[in-house]
Write a protein that holds these residues in place. Structure first.
Motif, PDB file in Angstrom:
ATOM      1  N   ASP A 666       0.826  -1.200   0.000  1.00  0.00           N
ATOM      2  CA  ASP A 666       0.000   0.000   0.000  1.00  0.00           C
ATOM      3  C   ASP A 666       0.865   1.257   0.000  1.00  0.00           C
ATOM      4  O   ASP A 666       0.607   2.218  -0.735  1.00  0.00           O
ATOM      5  CB  ASP A 666      -0.936   0.002   1.211  1.00  0.00           C
ATOM      6  CG  ASP A 666      -1.916  -1.162   1.161  1.00  0.00           C
ATOM      7  OD1 ASP A 666      -2.403  -1.561   2.228  1.00  0.00           O
ATOM      8  OD2 ASP A 666      -2.188  -1.663   0.052  1.00  0.00           O
ATOM      9  N   GLN A 670       1.455   3.608  -3.608  1.00  0.00           N
ATOM     10  CA  GLN A 670       1.035   5.003  -3.627  1.00  0.00           C
ATOM     11  C   GLN A 670       2.157   5.907  -4.122  1.00  0.00           C
ATOM     12  O   GLN A 670       1.944   6.806  -4.941  1.00  0.00           O
ATOM     13  CB  GLN A 670       0.598   5.427  -2.215  1.00  0.00           C
ATOM     14  CG  GLN A 670       0.106   6.847  -2.100  1.00  0.00           C
ATOM     15  CD  GLN A 670      -1.230   7.049  -2.808  1.00  0.00           C
ATOM     16  OE1 GLN A 670      -1.923   6.090  -3.082  1.00  0.00           O
ATOM     17  NE2 GLN A 670      -1.573   8.293  -3.100  1.00  0.00           N
ATOM     18  N   THR A 674       2.040   7.818  -7.816  1.00  0.00           N
ATOM     19  CA  THR A 674       1.818   9.269  -7.739  1.00  0.00           C
ATOM     20  C   THR A 674       3.101  10.071  -7.804  1.00  0.00           C
ATOM     21  O   THR A 674       3.074  11.254  -8.135  1.00  0.00           O
ATOM     22  CB  THR A 674       1.078   9.614  -6.438  1.00  0.00           C
ATOM     23  OG1 THR A 674       1.918   9.277  -5.310  1.00  0.00           O
ATOM     24  CG2 THR A 674      -0.221   8.825  -6.336  1.00  0.00           C
TER      25      THR A 674
END
Length: 758
Positions: A666, A670, A674
């Motif tokens: 996780d 991310q 991004t």
């Protein structure tokens, strides 16, 4: 010995489950070698499901149990036994046609689930599943094995032994969990344990290991008959050293697990003893001396003050269930005061003042006579199963021990705490066991590959004299994966490409005419001379090999590796070149990335005191992160993760690192998607360590991680919190200390007057 087995039940279940996983692996090998014997496939599935069921049973000892967890365990257990039924059903279909279709499971499962639930809920379902599927299905599977021995060309002894031991194992399924109906109320696991002194799971574990060993021996003999050279050299390794090494891993793991549980037990007992001694030191002996051990104490102010102190102790120690006070009256141990966790607000005593406590008489008498403290249990009385800390309270004037303070903790919670400490060494044992099995399987695969390569080489040598030009072309193409084939007519300057080659070159076969001019348009400008030199060498030496770059219509550059052979006519004049080509863009990019990385980060890697790793994110079709591949790590990474980089480099993380937490994916996903860096403090359960670090991404889909080990810092914080908790206990339990000092002063003045001293 009984208590020893009780304390080791989690490890027994662990080895019990692992033994069935070994049975599954050996049965799978047998099925690969003898696919016509389909029952080996079902034995492999039985081993997997049953092993998982036993490992889930193991987790009950450290995680507790609940309705959903129990339901899941019964599901895996039933699935494993259904494999027995499927063996019999498949044999029936082979003999009599499709008379027993999958519909047969509907009445069997309906009867088992319905009747079991009515008789005893989930426990009843568990019991009937063992009776119906485990026993009856197992006996049917044994009959299928014995029937198959008639067509095994006389090599039936190992199968007969296997069937006999399997029958013994099936008979152990009559020993079920304790139920409310016959015969489970009479013949059950508790009765077996109490009579023989060891659990039935230990017997089943031995049967499973022996069954796996027999299947492995049969498979080894089968392999040696198939490959008489290489396999014979491995005979001793297969039959002796491999199983002995596995047994050694389990033995060392058992010792480590026992020691870890022992250390945690001793630490917990010391903590309980300290709590009891601290609480006892804060009780005023003069108040205790005013207690009579009768109902009149309920109106005694000192009785109520001591109860208030007990309330503070229960508030400060949420894990404590009972705090009580023993006294002596007429030579018997009686309750002076008793409170419980659930009644903290009401202070309702469970035992009345003066009630005789018949348990632990010898221990209490010794404490009343000699003082001191001790931990008792776990043991059971009419209030439940507890582990207790006992500490004496001494009158400083007479030096007589006037009372014994006790604190009770729930024995089940105590056991959960100890067993949780044992999970880590069990996990380490499992990891080493899996690595050992993987090592052996890889070793076996390499040997089999080598043997197959030797056989293929022999075949190729025998056929080499018969191969013609077209066969040479086909041979080169078939030896390659995702390769394009081509040939170049030298005299006509015509190039023929197959569909795969056109895909590699980025050209349209409908408009490509095969001329050099068309080819030169897609060839990278800097590679023209390189290609001409390779062609010149090929015309001279007879072999063509080079790599070059082509430019696709979308302006992307792709690297192509091409190899070929020159075909000559009767006058030894080169007529054409036939060959193959394949895309090496990924390899070239990796090489360029590696060279660039080595130049850019060489000094950084050598000097960094933090762990560093560079990864590539893997996403599914929806663009969601599902895994990542480790591309590079530094030496500090290997040190902090306790493993060489070869275990993770170029591999998927969740395959290379068992037990890796999903939280890592996780965090990393991310950042990689991004491009926003982040700082994290995260616990790695597979390593038992805390890490602090940063994640950043310089290219979408790729990310770098730096981290340091802060486990010691976390432990220091936990110790500091523990000390603050103990200070809180001391403060809360000290209510009334000032009044005790005043009372002592008045008592001294009174004694002085009685003795006539000023």
């Amino acid at each position: 010995m009984h208590n020893f087995f009780v304390s080791q039940m989690d490890y027994i279940f662990f080895v019990y489950g692992l033994s069935f996983i070994c049975l599954a692996a050996t049965s799978f090998f047998m099925y690969r070698a003898r696919p016509q014997l389909t029952y080996w496939k079902w034995f492999a599935l039985f081993g997997i499901f049953h092993g998982i069921a036993e490992w889930l049973d193991m987790l009950v000892f450290s995680m507790g149990d609940g309705f959903l967890f129990k339901l899941i365990r019964i599901l895996f257990l039933t699935l494993s036994f259904l494999c027995f039924v499927e063996i019999a059903r498949a044999e029936a279909q082979k003999r009599w046609g499709n008379i027993l279709g999958p519909w047969v499971y509907i009445p069997l499962l309906s009867f088992t689930l319905g009747s079991g639930w009515i008789l005893g809920g989930l426990t009843g379902v568990n019991i009937l599943s063992r009776y119906v599927f485990g026993v009856m299905g197992g006996l049917l599977a044994i009959s299928v094995i014995l029937t198959s021995t008639k067509s095994d060309k006389g090599r039936t002894r190992s199968l007969v032994i296997f069937a006999s031991l399997l029958g013994c194992y099936v008979c152990t399924q009559f020993v079920v969990p304790r139920g409310s109906f016959f015969p489970s109320s009479l013949m059950n696991q508790d009765t077996f344990f109490s009579i023989l002194g060891f659990p039935i799971q230990l017997v089943r574990m031995v049967f499973a290991l022996v069954l796996a060993w027999i299947v492995w021996l049969k498979y080894s003999r089968l392999r040696m008959r198939m490959f008489s050279t290489t396999e014979n050299k491995l005979r001793f390794w297969q039959k002796v050293w491999f199983p002995l090494g596995f047994v050694m891993i389990l033995t060392l793991g058992g010792l480590l697990t026992y020691y870890s549980g022992y250390i945690k037990d001793q630490e917990s007992r010391r903590h309980l003893l300290d709590n009891a001694e601290i609480a006892a030191s804060l009780i005023n002996p003069n108040r205790i001396k005013t207690l009579t051990g009768t109902d009149q104490d309920l109106q005694n102010e000192n009785y109520n003050r001591i109860r208030e102190q007990f309330l503070n102790i229960l508030t400060a120690q949420p894990e404590a269930l009972y705090v009580y006070l023993f006294g002596k009256k007429d030579g018997k141990n009686i309750f002076l005061l008793d409170t419980e966790q659930s009644a903290k607000m009401k202070l309702v005593p469970l035992a009345k003042p003066g009630e005789v406590y018949p348990e632990d008489t010898e221990i209490l008498d010794r404490i009343f006579q000699s003082g001191g403290s001790c931990v008792v249990g776990p043991e059971t009385d009419k209030w439940g199963a507890f582990i207790s800390g006992l500490a004496s309270i001494q009158d400083p004037v007479t030096n007589r021990f006037v009372a014994v303070l006790g604190i009770d903790y729930d024995a089940s919670q105590w056991s959960l705490t100890i067993n949780r400490a044992r999970l880590m060494p069990i996990g380490i044992t499992l990891l080493f066991g899996i690595l050992y099995l993987v090592f052996f399987m890889v070793y076996k695969h390499e040997e089999a590959t080598k043997q197959g390569a030797e056989e293929r080489e022999l075949i190729q040598v025998k056929l080499a004299a018969q191969l013609q030009e077209s066969q040479e072309h086909l041979d080169m193409a078939l030896k390659s994966s995702q390769m394009g084939t081509w040939h170049w007519d030298i005299e006509k300057d015509y190039r023929f490409w197959d569909e795969q080659t056109h895909r590699l070159m980025g050209t349209d076969p409908r408009i490509f005419a095969g001329s050099y001019q068309e080819f030169s348009c897609i060839l990278h400008l800097d590679d023209h001379q390189k290609l001409n030199d390779a062609l010149a060498r090929a015309l001279k030496d007879g072999f063509y090999e080079t790599d070059y770059r082509v430019i696709w219509p979308d302006k992307s550059i792709h690297y192509i590796n091409s190899r070929g052979k020159v075909i000559y006519d009767d006058q030894n004049k080169a007529q054409r070149i036939i060959g193959v080509c394949w895309d090496i863009t990924g390899q070239k990019r990796a090489e360029n990335l590696l060279l660039e990385s080595e130049k850019k980060y060489h000094v950084l890697f050598d000097e960094m005191v933090s762990g560093f790793a560079y990864h590539q994110l893997i996403c599914d079709e929806k663009g969601q992160p599902v895994d990542y591949i480790t591309l590079e790590v530094n030496k500090e990474f290997e040190k902090l993760t306790n493993g060489p980089k070869e275990l993770v480099i170029g591999k998927r993380a969740y395959a290379a690192v068992p037990g890796l937490d999903k939280e890592w994916l996780d965090i990393f996903g991310q950042v990689a998607l991004t491009g926003q860096p982040c700082h994290y403090v995260q616990y790695a359960s597979n390593l038992g360590k805390w890490f602090e670090g940063s994640v950043f991404s310089g290219e979408k889909g790729f990310f770098a991680v730096t981290f340091v080990d802060i486990t010691d810092k976390k432990k220091t914080e936990e110790e500091r919190n523990s000390q603050m908790q103990e200070l809180k206990i001391f403060y809360q339990a000290s209510v009334g200390r000032e009044e005790r000092i005043v009372e002592l002063k008045d008592e001294v003045e009174r004694l002085k007057k009685e003795l006539g001293r000023p």
